[in-house]
Design a protein around this motif. Sequence first.
Motif, PDB file in Angstrom:
ATOM      1  N   ASN A 199       0.815  -1.231   0.000  1.00 18.83           N
ATOM      2  CA  ASN A 199       0.000   0.000   0.000  1.00 18.83           C
ATOM      3  C   ASN A 199       0.846   1.277   0.000  1.00 18.83           C
ATOM      4  OD1 ASN A 199      -2.294  -1.515  -0.014  1.00 18.83           O
ATOM      5  ND2 ASN A 199      -3.014  -0.930   2.007  1.00 18.83           N
ATOM      6  N   PHE A 200       2.022   1.234  -0.640  1.00 15.95           N
ATOM      7  CA  PHE A 200       2.910   2.401  -0.742  1.00 15.95           C
ATOM      8  C   PHE A 200       3.474   2.855   0.605  1.00 15.95           C
ATOM      9  CE2 PHE A 200      -0.155   2.733  -4.269  1.00 15.95           C
ATOM     10  CZ  PHE A 200       0.719   2.611  -5.344  1.00 15.95           C
ATOM     11  N   VAL A 201       3.534   1.953   1.589  1.00 17.14           N
ATOM     12  CA  VAL A 201       3.968   2.306   2.942  1.00 17.14           C
ATOM     13  C   VAL A 201       5.227   1.534   3.332  1.00 17.14           C
ATOM     14  CG1 VAL A 201       3.328   2.305   5.400  1.00 17.14           C
ATOM     15  CG2 VAL A 201       1.592   2.794   3.660  1.00 17.14           C
ATOM     16  N   ALA A 202       6.172   2.245   3.973  1.00 18.61           N
ATOM     17  CA  ALA A 202       7.326   1.607   4.601  1.00 18.61           C
ATOM     18  C   ALA A 202       7.384   2.101   6.037  1.00 18.61           C
ATOM     19  CB  ALA A 202       8.627   1.949   3.875  1.00 18.61           C
ATOM     20  N   ILE A 203       7.794   1.216   6.934  1.00 15.65           N
ATOM     21  CA  ILE A 203       7.869   1.552   8.359  1.00 15.65           C
ATOM     22  C   ILE A 203       9.274   1.221   8.866  1.00 15.65           C
ATOM     23  CG2 ILE A 203       6.814   1.245  10.630  1.00 15.65           C
ATOM     24  CD1 ILE A 203       4.240   0.395   9.249  1.00 15.65           C
ATOM     25  N   PRO A 204      10.251   2.059   8.500  1.00 16.55           N
ATOM     26  CA  PRO A 204      11.620   1.794   8.973  1.00 16.55           C
ATOM     27  C   PRO A 204      11.757   1.957  10.484  1.00 16.55           C
ATOM     28  CG  PRO A 204      11.536   3.850   7.714  1.00 16.55           C
ATOM     29  CD  PRO A 204      10.175   3.235   7.651  1.00 16.55           C
ATOM     30  N   HIS A 205      12.544   1.074  11.073  1.00 14.60           N
ATOM     31  CA  HIS A 205      12.787   1.089  12.515  1.00 14.60           C
ATOM     32  C   HIS A 205      14.103   0.372  12.780  1.00 14.60           C
ATOM     33  CE1 HIS A 205      10.501  -2.500  11.439  1.00 14.60           C
ATOM     34  NE2 HIS A 205      11.125  -3.109  12.416  1.00 14.60           N
ATOM     35  N   GLY A 206      14.593   0.477  13.986  1.00 16.96           N
ATOM     36  CA  GLY A 206      15.879  -0.127  14.335  1.00 16.96           C
ATOM     37  C   GLY A 206      15.796  -1.619  14.569  1.00 16.96           C
ATOM     38  N   THR A 207      16.953  -2.229  14.677  1.00 14.39           N
ATOM     39  CA  THR A 207      17.048  -3.645  15.007  1.00 14.39           C
ATOM     40  C   THR A 207      16.678  -3.835  16.487  1.00 14.39           C
ATOM     41  OG1 THR A 207      19.368  -3.343  15.579  1.00 14.39           O
ATOM     42  CG2 THR A 207      18.891  -4.067  13.329  1.00 14.39           C
ATOM     43  N   ASP A 208      16.517  -5.087  16.895  1.00 13.21           N
ATOM     44  CA  ASP A 208      16.185  -5.362  18.300  1.00 13.21           C
ATOM     45  C   ASP A 208      17.251  -4.816  19.247  1.00 13.21           C
ATOM     46  OD1 ASP A 208      13.791  -6.564  17.684  1.00 13.21           O
ATOM     47  OD2 ASP A 208      14.586  -8.605  17.756  1.00 13.21           O
ATOM     48  N   ASP A 209      18.515  -4.897  18.832  1.00 11.06           N
ATOM     49  CA  ASP A 209      19.577  -4.415  19.720  1.00 11.06           C
ATOM     50  C   ASP A 209      19.718  -2.891  19.705  1.00 11.06           C
ATOM     51  OD1 ASP A 209      20.734  -4.228  17.213  1.00 11.06           O
ATOM     52  OD2 ASP A 209      22.679  -4.995  17.844  1.00 11.06           O
ATOM     53  N   ALA A 210      18.860  -2.208  18.954  1.00 11.89           N
ATOM     54  CA  ALA A 210      18.891  -0.738  18.906  1.00 11.89           C
ATOM     55  C   ALA A 210      18.123  -0.116  20.073  1.00 11.89           C
ATOM     56  CB  ALA A 210      18.308  -0.245  17.594  1.00 11.89           C
ATOM     57  N   LYS A 211      17.462  -0.948  20.870  1.00  8.80           N
ATOM     58  CA  LYS A 211      16.636  -0.428  21.969  1.00  8.80           C
ATOM     59  C   LYS A 211      17.424   0.467  22.925  1.00  8.80           C
ATOM     60  CE  LYS A 211      12.791  -3.471  21.829  1.00  8.80           C
ATOM     61  NZ  LYS A 211      12.096  -2.561  20.951  1.00  8.80           N
ATOM     62  N   THR A 212      18.714   0.207  23.053  1.00  6.53           N
ATOM     63  CA  THR A 212      19.532   1.032  23.948  1.00  6.53           C
ATOM     64  C   THR A 212      19.696   2.449  23.407  1.00  6.53           C
ATOM     65  OG1 THR A 212      21.545   0.245  22.866  1.00  6.53           O
ATOM     66  CG2 THR A 212      20.826  -0.944  24.843  1.00  6.53           C
ATOM     67  N   GLU A 213      19.427   2.627  22.118  1.00  6.28           N
ATOM     68  CA  GLU A 213      19.547   3.951  21.485  1.00  6.28           C
ATOM     69  C   GLU A 213      18.250   4.761  21.578  1.00  6.28           C
ATOM     70  OE1 GLU A 213      22.528   4.661  20.626  1.00  6.28           O
ATOM     71  OE2 GLU A 213      23.315   2.621  20.640  1.00  6.28           O
ATOM     72  N   VAL A 214      17.172   4.138  22.071  1.00  2.00           N
ATOM     73  CA  VAL A 214      15.869   4.803  22.137  1.00  2.00           C
ATOM     74  C   VAL A 214      15.711   5.477  23.494  1.00  2.00           C
ATOM     75  CG1 VAL A 214      13.360   4.476  22.042  1.00  2.00           C
ATOM     76  CG2 VAL A 214      14.847   3.135  20.540  1.00  2.00           C
ATOM     77  N   LYS A 215      15.483   6.799  23.453  1.00  2.00           N
ATOM     78  CA  LYS A 215      15.266   7.566  24.689  1.00  2.00           C
ATOM     79  C   LYS A 215      13.782   7.600  25.046  1.00  2.00           C
ATOM     80  CE  LYS A 215      18.134  11.017  23.013  1.00  2.00           C
ATOM     81  NZ  LYS A 215      18.699  12.360  23.026  1.00  2.00           N
ATOM     82  N   ASN A 216      12.930   7.810  24.041  1.00  2.00           N
ATOM     83  CA  ASN A 216      11.478   7.860  24.216  1.00  2.00           C
ATOM     84  C   ASN A 216      10.829   7.342  22.946  1.00  2.00           C
ATOM     85  OD1 ASN A 216      11.178   9.454  26.792  1.00  2.00           O
ATOM     86  ND2 ASN A 216      12.387  10.902  25.596  1.00  2.00           N
ATOM     87  N   SER A 217       9.641   6.779  23.075  1.00  2.00           N
ATOM     88  CA  SER A 217       8.917   6.334  21.891  1.00  2.00           C
ATOM     89  C   SER A 217       8.568   7.536  21.028  1.00  2.00           C
ATOM     90  CB  SER A 217       7.634   5.595  22.291  1.00  2.00           C
ATOM     91  OG  SER A 217       7.960   4.389  22.936  1.00  2.00           O
ATOM     92  N   GLY A 218       8.707   7.353  19.720  1.00  2.00           N
ATOM     93  CA  GLY A 218       8.402   8.448  18.812  1.00  2.00           C
ATOM     94  C   GLY A 218       8.105   7.972  17.411  1.00  2.00           C
ATOM     95  N   LEU A 219       7.467   8.848  16.646  1.00  2.00           N
ATOM     96  CA  LEU A 219       7.110   8.577  15.258  1.00  2.00           C
ATOM     97  C   LEU A 219       7.536   9.741  14.382  1.00  2.00           C
ATOM     98  CD1 LEU A 219       3.369   7.402  15.349  1.00  2.00           C
ATOM     99  CD2 LEU A 219       5.348   6.023  14.812  1.00  2.00           C
ATOM    100  N   ALA A 220       7.844   9.437  13.146  1.00  2.00           N
ATOM    101  CA  ALA A 220       8.054  10.464  12.126  1.00  2.00           C
ATOM    102  C   ALA A 220       7.297  10.001  10.886  1.00  2.00           C
ATOM    103  CB  ALA A 220       9.530  10.604  11.810  1.00  2.00           C
ATOM    104  N   ILE A 221       6.562  10.914  10.266  1.00  3.85           N
ATOM    105  CA  ILE A 221       5.822  10.575   9.057  1.00  3.85           C
ATOM    106  C   ILE A 221       6.296  11.469   7.925  1.00  3.85           C
ATOM    107  CG2 ILE A 221       3.550  10.552   7.951  1.00  3.85           C
ATOM    108  CD1 ILE A 221       2.337   9.738  10.578  1.00  3.85           C
ATOM    109  N   ILE A 222       6.709  10.838   6.829  1.00  9.39           N
ATOM    110  CA  ILE A 222       7.179  11.576   5.669  1.00  9.39           C
ATOM    111  C   ILE A 222       6.312  11.203   4.475  1.00  9.39           C
ATOM    112  CG2 ILE A 222       9.104  12.019   4.102  1.00  9.39           C
ATOM    113  CD1 ILE A 222       9.790  10.732   7.538  1.00  9.39           C
TER     114      ILE A 222
END
Length: 145
Positions: A58-81
């Motif tokens: 449906n023309f959608v991509a949802i990029p996100h980090g790997t499982d081990d990237a959790k240490t790089e996350v300070k707060n949950s967030g979204l960006a829509i482009i």
Amino acid sequence: MSLSILSAENIVLKKVLTDKEEAIRFTGQILVDRGYVEPAYIEKMLEREEMASTFMGNFVAIPHGTDDAKTEVKNSGLAIIQVPEGVDFGDGNIVKLIIGIAGKGDEHLEILSNIAIVVSEEENVEKIVSASTEEEVLSFFEGVN
């Protein structure tokens, strides 16, 4: 939970992107700039994309980090482009709506399910891609449970 982590400042309209890597880096930079993640999260998003495409149909991509990237996350967030002209995510998969996600703990699962409700309807995606204001985009995600 509504997608209260989404605000107008996290939405970019009418963006032109040349390729998948540029698209992911741009999306990740919004998450960094808004204080959701550390800069290293962007590399984890690219690493995740190498493992399996984040193209959802449906023309959608949802990029996100790997499982081990959790240490790089300070707060949950979204960006829509919004990419009305589309960007190729490989194998002819054209993406016109990119939703970058950073989830603290297991919150990303709930965030993903809320997004899936909205973008599972191709008609919704088309309306989001043609929206002319950030508020119009927000309206699709408000009240999603």
